[in-house]
Motif scaffolding. Structure first.
Motif, PDB file in Angstrom:
ATOM      1  N   HIS A   1     -12.544   7.099 -25.143  1.00 55.39           N
ATOM      2  CA  HIS A   1     -13.986   7.322 -24.960  1.00 55.39           C
ATOM      3  C   HIS A   1     -14.660   7.173 -26.308  1.00 55.39           C
ATOM      4  CE1 HIS A   1     -12.412  11.224 -26.169  1.00 55.39           C
ATOM      5  NE2 HIS A   1     -13.614  11.779 -26.234  1.00 55.39           N
TER       6      HIS A   1
ATOM      7  N   ASP B   1     -14.987  11.084 -33.068  1.00 53.65           N
ATOM      8  CA  ASP B   1     -13.622  11.178 -33.600  1.00 53.65           C
ATOM      9  C   ASP B   1     -12.698  10.085 -33.052  1.00 53.65           C
ATOM     10  OD1 ASP B   1     -14.079  12.660 -31.243  1.00 53.65           O
ATOM     11  OD2 ASP B   1     -12.312  13.920 -31.533  1.00 53.65           O
ATOM     12  N   HIS B   2     -13.099   9.450 -31.964  1.00 51.87           N
ATOM     13  CA  HIS B   2     -12.277   8.394 -31.355  1.00 51.87           C
ATOM     14  C   HIS B   2     -12.794   6.994 -31.700  1.00 51.87           C
ATOM     15  CE1 HIS B   2     -10.213  11.353 -28.671  1.00 51.87           C
ATOM     16  NE2 HIS B   2     -11.261  12.039 -29.111  1.00 51.87           N
TER      17      HIS B   2
ATOM     18  N   HIS C   1     -16.590   9.155 -28.271  1.00 58.51           N
ATOM     19  CA  HIS C   1     -16.992  10.263 -29.145  1.00 58.51           C
ATOM     20  C   HIS C   1     -16.646   9.880 -30.587  1.00 58.51           C
ATOM     21  CE1 HIS C   1     -17.081  13.576 -25.809  1.00 58.51           C
ATOM     22  NE2 HIS C   1     -18.170  12.844 -25.846  1.00 58.51           N
TER      23      HIS C   1
ATOM     24  N   HIS D   1     -15.088  14.810 -19.284  1.00 55.96           N
ATOM     25  CA  HIS D   1     -15.339  15.099 -20.707  1.00 55.96           C
ATOM     26  C   HIS D   1     -16.380  14.113 -21.256  1.00 55.96           C
ATOM     27  CE1 HIS D   1     -14.556  16.108 -24.886  1.00 55.96           C
ATOM     28  NE2 HIS D   1     -14.282  14.845 -25.129  1.00 55.96           N
TER      29      HIS D   1
ATOM     30  N   ASP E   1      -9.011  12.986 -24.667  1.00 59.38           N
ATOM     31  CA  ASP E   1      -9.447  14.391 -24.643  1.00 59.38           C
ATOM     32  C   ASP E   1      -9.425  14.963 -23.226  1.00 59.38           C
ATOM     33  OD1 ASP E   1      -9.858  14.330 -27.336  1.00 59.38           O
ATOM     34  OD2 ASP E   1     -12.049  14.426 -27.251  1.00 59.38           O
TER      35      ASP E   1
HETATM   36 ZN   LIG Z   1     -14.212  13.757 -26.929  1.00 64.73          ZN
END
Ligand SMILES: [Zn+2]
Ligand SMILES: [Zn+2]
Length: 329
Positions: free
Chosen positions: A70, A74-75, A72, A173, A192
Motif C-alpha cells: 500500500h 513507510d512503504h 503509506h 488498513h 500492514d
Molecule cells: Zn500502513
C-alpha cells in the motif's frame, strides 16, 4: 535475513516512530529481484537499503520490480528514489492506492481541507481542529512521489521466474492494500494487514469508504483458510500461526466494539467524546498527552468502530446541527 529460499527480509529504520522498522522483502528472480515495499525516504533508510543489498551481493540496479502492499509513507517513501536510480524497474500497486497518491502527496492541502469538516462533524473541538487536520503533514517529507507503471486489482500473479506470487486484495488498513501469497512454500507477505504484535490502525476518513473496519474484518476472514506456513509482516517478527493471529485481531475488534457500546448505552455521544472515554493501549496513557497524530488516529479509529456497528445494526447514528452522535440500539 533469508526467510525462505530466495526470499530475504531487509529491516529499514523509520525515524521517530514506535514501529522502529519496516520489513521490506527481496525476492529472487531470473532477471533481477523483486522488492516488496520500500521504506521511508531518509538518508539512513537509503543507507540501510544499500548495505542490505550489498550483503546479498546486490546493488539498486539489481531490482527489476517493486510491488507496494500500500502507499503509506513507510512503504512508498523510497520507491521514487529507486525508480530514479533504476528507471526500468517496474513499479506496481493496487489501483485504489495509485488513485490516492495525488491527493495524499501532491494536492495534500485539499485533503486536509476535507479532513477538517469531517473531524468537526464528529465532535473535534475548534481549538484542536487545525492541529488534528494537518497531523499527517510531517510525513510528506519522507516520500518521493512516483506513479506506478502498472496497477493491480487482485487475483493477478506476479512472477519473478523463480517465485510466483498471487495478489490478494485486502482493503481495510488502506483501500488498496494487498497481500502477496507464494503457494509453493506457503508464504504470505502481509504488509500492514496482519501484524504479529499490534493490531493495525483501521480508520474512517475521507478516503476510507463508508465502512473500513467492516472491509478490514472481511479481508481478514478472506485469509483464514489459506494454507500458510510463514507470515512475513511489514513490522515486527515473522510468525507462523496466521489463523490464530487473525482470530485474536477479530476478537480484539469485537471487544473494542463492546467497550464502545457500553459508553453509548445510555445516551448519544460523538466519536470525540467516545475516544476520550475508552482506554487506549499505548505508552502515552493520558489522552491529554496524545500527539496530534495519535489523537487523530484514536478518533478516526473510533469512528470506524462506530460505523461498523451501525452497519451491523447495533448502533444508531443521530445527526443534529451537523454534529454526528451514536447511541446503542
Ligand atoms: Zn500502513
Ligand atoms: Zn507500515
Amino acid at each position: 535475513m533469508e526467510i525462505s529460499l530466495g526470499i530475504h527480509q531487509l529491516a529499514l529504520p523509520i525515524p521517530n516512530s514506535p514501529l522502529k522498522h519496516i520489513n521490506c522483502y527481496l525476492i529472487e528472480g531470473n532477471e533481477g529481484w523483486l522488492m516488496v515495499d520500500t521504506g521511508w525516504s531518509t538518508p539512513t533508510a537509503l543507507d540501510s537499503l544499500q548495505a542490505g543489498l550489498k550483503d546479498l551481493g546486490l546493488a539498486l540496479e539489481d531490482i527489476a520490480g517493486i510491488v507496494l502492499t500500500h502507499a503509506h509513507p513507510d512503504h512508498f517513501g523510497l520507491a521514487g528514489h529507486i525508480k530514479q536510480a533504476v528507471p526500468q524497474a517496474e513499479l506496481v500497486m493496487h489501483r485504489w492506492e495509485s488513485d490516492l497518491i495525488e491527493s495524499r502527496y501532491v494536492k495534500f492541502a485539499e485533503l486536509r481541507d476535507k479532513m477538517a469538516p469531517m473531524l468537526l462533524r464528529h465532535g473535534v473541538p475548534h481549538s484542536e481542529l487545525r492541529m488534528l487536520a494537518s497531523a499527517s503533514m510531517p510525513a510528506l517529507k519522507y516520500v518521493i512521489v512516483v506513479y506506478p507503471d502498472r496497477v493491480l486489482y487482485g487475483g493477478e500473479t506476479v512472477s519473478t521466474g523463480v517465485h510466483n506470487l498471487e495478489i490478494i486484495w485486502t482493503p481495510g488498513h488502506s483501500p488498496g492494500h494487498i497481500c502477496l501469497y507464494e503457494p509453493v512454500h506457503q508464504i504470505l507477505i502481509t504488509g500492514d494487514h496482519v501484524l504479529g504484535h499490534i493490531s493495525p490502525n483501521v480508520s474512517y476518513h475521507v478516503q476510507s469508504g463508508d465502512n473500513p473496519l467492516g472491509d478490514y474484518m472481511y479481508s481478514l476472514r478472506k485469509l483464514l483458510h489459506l494454507p500458510v506456513s510463514k507470515v512475513l509482516p511489514a513490522h515486527g517478527e515473522v510468525f507462523s500461526d496466521l489463523r490464530a493471529r487473525i482470530d485474536q485481531i477479530l476478537e480484539h475488534h469485537e471487544r473494542r466494539k463492546a467497550e464502545i457500546g457500553q459508553t453509548i448505552a445510555s445516551r448519544p455521544l460523538n466519536a470525540y467524546e467516545v475516544a476520550c472515554r475508552i482506554i487506549w493501549n499505548v505508552s502515552e496513557i493520558d489522552w491529554a498527552k496524545f500527539s496530534p497524530l495519535l489523537k487523530r488516529a484514536a478518533i478516526t479509529e473510533t469512528i470506524a468502530h462506530l460505523e461498523c456497528m451501525r452497519w451491523e445494526g447495533r448502533v444508531e447514528r443521530v445527526v443534529e446541527r451537523d454534529l454526528v452522535s451514536y447511541v446503542l440500539k
